[in-house]
Design an enzyme around this catalytic site. Structure first.
Site, PDB file in Angstrom:
ATOM      1  N   ASP A 178      17.238  47.505  44.103  1.00  0.00           N
ATOM      2  CA  ASP A 178      17.850  46.272  44.607  1.00  0.00           C
ATOM      3  C   ASP A 178      17.401  45.130  43.701  1.00  0.00           C
ATOM      4  O   ASP A 178      16.210  44.841  43.603  1.00  0.00           O
ATOM      5  CB  ASP A 178      17.362  46.068  46.046  1.00  0.00           C
ATOM      6  CG  ASP A 178      17.832  44.757  46.661  1.00  0.00           C
ATOM      7  OD1 ASP A 178      18.446  43.924  45.963  1.00  0.00           O
ATOM      8  OD2 ASP A 178      17.554  44.572  47.858  1.00  0.00           O
ATOM      9  N   ILE A 179      18.348  44.477  43.057  1.00  0.00           N
ATOM     10  CA  ILE A 179      18.008  43.463  42.055  1.00  0.00           C
ATOM     11  C   ILE A 179      17.300  42.242  42.670  1.00  0.00           C
ATOM     12  O   ILE A 179      16.589  41.523  41.969  1.00  0.00           O
ATOM     13  CB  ILE A 179      19.262  43.062  41.239  1.00  0.00           C
ATOM     14  CG1 ILE A 179      18.851  42.452  39.895  1.00  0.00           C
ATOM     15  CG2 ILE A 179      20.178  42.126  42.027  1.00  0.00           C
ATOM     16  CD1 ILE A 179      19.970  42.369  38.877  1.00  0.00           C
ATOM     17  N   SER A 183      31.022  43.755  37.437  1.00  0.00           N
ATOM     18  CA  SER A 183      32.465  44.074  37.576  1.00  0.00           C
ATOM     19  C   SER A 183      32.804  45.465  38.088  1.00  0.00           C
ATOM     20  O   SER A 183      33.987  45.766  38.280  1.00  0.00           O
ATOM     21  CB  SER A 183      33.234  43.844  36.259  1.00  0.00           C
ATOM     22  OG  SER A 183      33.388  42.456  36.008  1.00  0.00           O
ATOM     23  N   ASN A 212      31.551  35.171  41.176  1.00  0.00           N
ATOM     24  CA  ASN A 212      32.982  34.898  40.962  1.00  0.00           C
ATOM     25  C   ASN A 212      33.091  33.495  40.375  1.00  0.00           C
ATOM     26  O   ASN A 212      32.085  32.792  40.239  1.00  0.00           O
ATOM     27  CB  ASN A 212      33.788  35.051  42.261  1.00  0.00           C
ATOM     28  CG  ASN A 212      33.279  34.145  43.352  1.00  0.00           C
ATOM     29  OD1 ASN A 212      33.225  32.932  43.179  1.00  0.00           O
ATOM     30  ND2 ASN A 212      32.881  34.716  44.483  1.00  0.00           N
ATOM     31  N   ASP A 214      26.253  39.535  44.779  1.00  0.00           N
ATOM     32  CA  ASP A 214      26.286  38.069  44.890  1.00  0.00           C
ATOM     33  C   ASP A 214      25.786  37.629  46.277  1.00  0.00           C
ATOM     34  O   ASP A 214      24.897  36.760  46.406  1.00  0.00           O
ATOM     35  CB  ASP A 214      27.742  37.613  44.653  1.00  0.00           C
ATOM     36  CG  ASP A 214      27.905  36.127  44.402  1.00  0.00           C
ATOM     37  OD1 ASP A 214      26.888  35.426  44.280  1.00  0.00           O
ATOM     38  OD2 ASP A 214      29.062  35.681  44.326  1.00  0.00           O
ATOM     39  N   GLY A 222      32.040  46.866  40.994  1.00  0.00           N
ATOM     40  CA  GLY A 222      32.167  46.962  42.449  1.00  0.00           C
ATOM     41  C   GLY A 222      33.540  46.471  42.876  1.00  0.00           C
ATOM     42  O   GLY A 222      34.562  47.080  42.546  1.00  0.00           O
ATOM     43  N   VAL A 223      33.553  45.327  43.556  1.00  0.00           N
ATOM     44  CA  VAL A 223      34.798  44.713  44.043  1.00  0.00           C
ATOM     45  C   VAL A 223      35.803  44.516  42.898  1.00  0.00           C
ATOM     46  O   VAL A 223      37.009  44.656  43.105  1.00  0.00           O
ATOM     47  CB  VAL A 223      34.479  43.345  44.697  1.00  0.00           C
ATOM     48  CG1 VAL A 223      35.748  42.588  45.072  1.00  0.00           C
ATOM     49  CG2 VAL A 223      33.613  43.538  45.933  1.00  0.00           C
ATOM     50  N   TYR A 224      35.326  44.222  41.693  1.00  0.00           N
ATOM     51  CA  TYR A 224      36.225  43.929  40.575  1.00  0.00           C
ATOM     52  C   TYR A 224      36.800  45.170  39.881  1.00  0.00           C
ATOM     53  O   TYR A 224      37.608  45.056  38.961  1.00  0.00           O
ATOM     54  CB  TYR A 224      35.545  43.000  39.569  1.00  0.00           C
ATOM     55  CG  TYR A 224      35.502  41.540  40.022  1.00  0.00           C
ATOM     56  CD1 TYR A 224      36.095  41.123  41.215  1.00  0.00           C
ATOM     57  CD2 TYR A 224      34.882  40.569  39.222  1.00  0.00           C
ATOM     58  CE1 TYR A 224      36.055  39.798  41.622  1.00  0.00           C
ATOM     59  CE2 TYR A 224      34.853  39.229  39.622  1.00  0.00           C
ATOM     60  CZ  TYR A 224      35.440  38.859  40.822  1.00  0.00           C
ATOM     61  OH  TYR A 224      35.406  37.532  41.209  1.00  0.00           O
ATOM     62  N   GLY A 274      28.872  41.838  48.013  1.00  0.00           N
ATOM     63  CA  GLY A 274      28.164  42.653  47.015  1.00  0.00           C
ATOM     64  C   GLY A 274      26.834  42.076  46.604  1.00  0.00           C
ATOM     65  O   GLY A 274      26.099  41.507  47.409  1.00  0.00           O
TER      66      GLY A 274
END
Ligand code: AR6
Length: 169
Positions: free
Chosen positions: A10-11, A117, A24, A34, A119-121, A32
């Site tokens: 986990d970052i 990018s 974004n 973010d 994940g969701v992207y 995510g």
């Protein structure tokens, strides 16, 4: 000695000079990684991000880390995958390069990245890992400041993709 490695984790928990946020273009948070970074850093991070009035894809902005163990957060919006013929590769490389440039300008020796990018992207994982590792390696060759870069991968599939790419290079 310059060093590049992948770890699974986990970052928000890593102790480095700067962590990078897969943001974004509003820079005002989201889901995510973010969302996790904003939750862990606390409201000071959101307030700091307001001042930028957004950020174009592939560029990067730096704030303090607030409640995070990392001293800084570097925010970069990666590209949204639109099939691969819309400059996605170059924009993803820009996100890594511009983040490292900001780390260098702020005297950061250790930097941690999430898998921007993928994940969701929806950027294809193997292709993203290749671009990330190539871009980081190139930067490390010439940097006098940034000495250690960690790819912090949240899940085993992502970790395996970056491990493979690091070994193959
Ligand atoms: N530590 C490390 N990696 C993580 C963590 C974490 N705590 N949490 C998730 N990941 P994503 P994107 C991984 O979707 O594709 C946001 O809403 C995740 O498993 O976070 O660049 C932004 O606001 C995946 O491997 O980022 C944007 O709107 C990787 O981080 C959009 O998502 C990236 O997944 C950006 O999409």
């Amino acid at each position: 000695m310059h060093q590049l490695k992948a770890i699974q984790g986990d970052i928000t928990q890593v102790h480095v000079d700067a962590i990078v946020n897969a943001a974004n273009t509003t820079l005002l948070g989201g889901g995510g990684v973010d969302g996790a970074i904003h939750r862990a850093a606390g409201p000071g991070l959101y307030a700091a991000c307001l001042q930028f009035h957004g950020c174009p894809t592939g560029e990067a902005r730096i704030t303090h880390g607030f409640r995070l163990p990392a001293k800084y957060v570097i925010h970069t919006p990666g590209p949204i995958w639109h099939g691969g013929n819309n400059g996605e590769d170059k924009l993803l490389a820009n996100s890594y390069r511009n983040s490292l440039q900001l780390a260098e300008e702020n005297d950061c020796h250790t930097v941690a990245f999430p898998s921007i990018s993928t994940g969701v992207y929806a950027f294809p994982l193997a292709r993203a890992a290749h671009i990330a590792i190539t871009t980081i390696r190139d930067f490390l060759k010439t940097s006098q400041v940034v000495a250690e870069v960690e790819m912090v991968c949240f899940d085993p599939t992502t970790y395996a993709a970056y491990q493979r790419e690091i070994k193959e290079e």
